[in-house]
Write a protein that holds these residues in place. Structure first.
Motif, mmCIF file in Angstrom:
data_model
loop_
_atom_site.group_PDB
_atom_site.id
_atom_site.type_symbol
_atom_site.label_atom_id
_atom_site.label_comp_id
_atom_site.label_asym_id
_atom_site.label_seq_id
_atom_site.Cartn_x
_atom_site.Cartn_y
_atom_site.Cartn_z
ATOM 1 N N PHE A 111 0.867 -1.161 0.060
ATOM 2 C CA PHE A 111 -0.033 -0.027 0.023
ATOM 3 C C PHE A 111 0.856 1.258 0.113
ATOM 4 O O PHE A 111 0.722 2.404 -0.733
ATOM 5 C CB PHE A 111 -0.944 -0.015 1.288
ATOM 6 N N ARG A 112 1.920 1.266 0.617
ATOM 7 C CA ARG A 112 2.616 2.101 0.941
ATOM 8 C C ARG A 112 3.504 2.598 -0.705
ATOM 9 O O ARG A 112 3.301 3.834 -0.999
ATOM 10 C CB ARG A 112 4.005 2.047 1.872
ATOM 11 N N GLU A 151 2.925 6.023 -2.672
ATOM 12 C CA GLU A 151 4.156 6.903 -3.153
ATOM 13 C C GLU A 151 4.092 6.926 -4.718
ATOM 14 O O GLU A 151 4.077 8.053 -5.241
ATOM 15 C CB GLU A 151 5.314 6.183 -2.869
ATOM 16 N N ASN A 152 3.682 5.968 -5.329
ATOM 17 C CA ASN A 152 3.793 5.962 -6.606
ATOM 18 C C ASN A 152 2.531 7.000 -7.389
ATOM 19 O O ASN A 152 2.599 7.763 -8.098
ATOM 20 C CB ASN A 152 3.439 4.773 -7.374
ATOM 21 N N PHE A 153 1.379 6.784 -6.621
ATOM 22 C CA PHE A 153 0.268 7.603 -6.962
ATOM 23 C C PHE A 153 0.553 9.227 -6.762
ATOM 24 O O PHE A 153 0.269 10.166 -7.565
ATOM 25 C CB PHE A 153 -1.132 7.280 -6.176
ATOM 26 N N SER A 154 1.123 9.489 -5.673
ATOM 27 C CA SER A 154 1.578 10.905 -5.249
ATOM 28 C C SER A 154 2.585 11.613 -6.295
ATOM 29 O O SER A 154 2.489 12.703 -6.697
ATOM 30 C CB SER A 154 2.289 10.890 -3.929
ATOM 31 N N ARG A 155 3.606 10.360 -6.775
ATOM 32 C CA ARG A 155 4.561 10.955 -7.841
ATOM 33 C C ARG A 155 3.815 11.145 -9.202
ATOM 34 O O ARG A 155 4.024 12.418 -9.564
ATOM 35 C CB ARG A 155 5.683 9.945 -7.972
ATOM 36 N N LEU A 156 3.098 10.372 -9.540
ATOM 37 C CA LEU A 156 2.228 10.686 -10.845
ATOM 38 C C LEU A 156 1.315 11.708 -10.872
ATOM 39 O O LEU A 156 1.063 12.585 -11.714
ATOM 40 C CB LEU A 156 1.719 9.079 -11.222
ATOM 41 N N HIS A 157 0.699 11.969 -9.511
ATOM 42 C CA HIS A 157 -0.158 12.941 -9.265
ATOM 43 C C HIS A 157 0.629 14.032 -9.665
ATOM 44 O O HIS A 157 0.043 15.250 -10.094
ATOM 45 C CB HIS A 157 -0.741 12.993 -7.796
ATOM 46 N N HIS A 158 1.775 14.330 -9.018
ATOM 47 C CA HIS A 158 2.605 15.750 -9.167
ATOM 48 C C HIS A 158 3.133 15.929 -10.298
ATOM 49 O O HIS A 158 2.969 16.903 -11.019
ATOM 50 C CB HIS A 158 3.926 15.599 -8.192
ATOM 51 N N GLY A 201 -3.825 8.712 0.462
ATOM 52 C CA GLY A 201 -4.568 7.386 0.540
ATOM 53 C C GLY A 201 -5.885 7.685 0.613
ATOM 54 O O GLY A 201 -6.596 6.834 0.119
ATOM 55 N N ALA A 202 -6.537 8.838 0.837
ATOM 56 C CA ALA A 202 -7.983 9.211 0.722
ATOM 57 C C ALA A 202 -8.261 9.153 -0.680
ATOM 58 O O ALA A 202 -9.606 8.614 -1.003
ATOM 59 C CB ALA A 202 -8.480 10.462 1.373
ATOM 60 N N MET A 203 -7.616 9.683 -1.604
ATOM 61 C CA MET A 203 -7.879 9.588 -2.843
ATOM 62 C C MET A 203 -7.805 8.193 -3.391
ATOM 63 O O MET A 203 -8.685 7.779 -4.268
ATOM 64 C CB MET A 203 -6.925 10.478 -3.699
#
Length: 303
Positions: free
Chosen positions: A74-75, A79-86, A266-268
């Motif tokens: 999950f981490r 992390e990957n979602f955060s990077r791609l989101h940015h 995480g909420a997203m």
């Protein structure tokens, strides 16, 4: 793996591990109850008092491994979602901030109202460039990294070169006394030699800096003698300590999982646990629509 599956993985692993323990216990009881002369070499009853405790430790270890895998999975997703989101959406957010600032400025220019001017200033401040690294760290580091003085401070090295070529007479006296008492060649066995080597290396470093206070501390340390060997716990005590550590580790991982779940990313992810990549596309579409609305509003104000 989604956030909602993290703790479930641990509970499931515990159940599986406990079932294995129960099966082994049943098999061992069955083996232990065989009639004499049956040919079994297994001793009757438990082989050792610690056997059941060891099985419990193995079960807890396996459950913890599964839980760690779930948390780490999950981490990585967060992390990957955060990077791609940015990477994918960061420019859109920046564009929206810039448009908001331009709209506020256009509105303030039309009305001249102090409140509109204040809002325009705040909106523009949100898109101002971030201060440079040098400004943030005030001479401790620049874009190339930490300055030598900062590195020296963080690694317990002298910040400046020694003030004198030769340390003081007192430092020389303390150094010679320690060298004579603690020299590795005086060791009677290998363990003692290693202890003396480590100690003399600290003595040499203190003398190189001319550190009288540290040399005095080292003299007191040597006079006190070697640290006595630590008490060794029994096997049962080791196993109980292991179980306690596993429990503490599980609690720590539970906190990590909770923080991941409660974070903004995480909420997203909770909104699309099965297809987080599609969620990024949906957010991008929404942002593009907002950009279009802002541009239309700015054009209206400008016209």
């Amino acid at each position: 793996m989604g956030a909602e599956n993290v703790d479930t993985a641990y509970v499931g692993a515990e159940s599986v591990s406990q079932e294995s323990v129960d099966e082994r216990s049943a098999d061992e009881r069955s083996e232990g109850s065989e009639a004499p002369g049956s040919g079994s070499d297994e001793p009757q009853g438990e082989a050792r008092p610690e056997a059941r405790l060891e099985r419990a430790v193995r079960a807890a270890e396996q459950a913890l491994i599964e839980f760690e895998i779930a948390v780490e999975t999950f981490r990585v997703e967060v992390e990957n979602f955060s990077r791609l989101h940015h990477q994918k959406l960061g420019p859109m957010y920046s564009r929206l901030d810039e448009l908001d600032a331009q709209i506020a400025e256009a509105q303030a220019a039309r009305t001249g109202d102090p409140e509109d001017i204040r809002k325009a200033d705040e909106a523009r401040a949100r898109v101002m460039p971030m201060p440079g690294v040098e400004e943030l760290f005030h001479g401790w580091m620049d874009s190339e990294g930490l300055f030598p003085e900062a590195v020296a401070m963080l690694t317990d090295q002298p910040v400046r070169p020694p003030q004198r070529v030769r340390p003081s007479d007192e430092a020389r006296k303390l150094y010679r006394e320690l060298a004579r008492k603690a020299h590795p060649d005086l060791a009677q066995d290998e363990d003692e030699r290693m202890r003396r080597d480590e100690f003399i290396s600290r003595v040499n470093a203190a003398y190189a800096r001319g550190d009288e206070a540290l040399l005095r501390e080292l003299s007191e340390e040597w006079a006190a003698g070697p640290v006595p060997k630590e008490w060794k716990p029994s096997r049962s005590e080791e196993l109980y300590a292991r179980l306690e550590w596993l429990s503490e580790r599980k609690e720590m991982l539970t906190l990590v999982a909770h923080e991941l779940e409660e974070s903004a990313i995480g909420a997203m992810l909770k909104l699309a646990p099965d297809d987080p990549d599609r969620l990024l596309e949906e957010i991008a579409e929404q942002l593009l629509a907002q950009v279009g609305e802002r541009e239309a509003e700015l054009a209206r104000l400008a016209g």
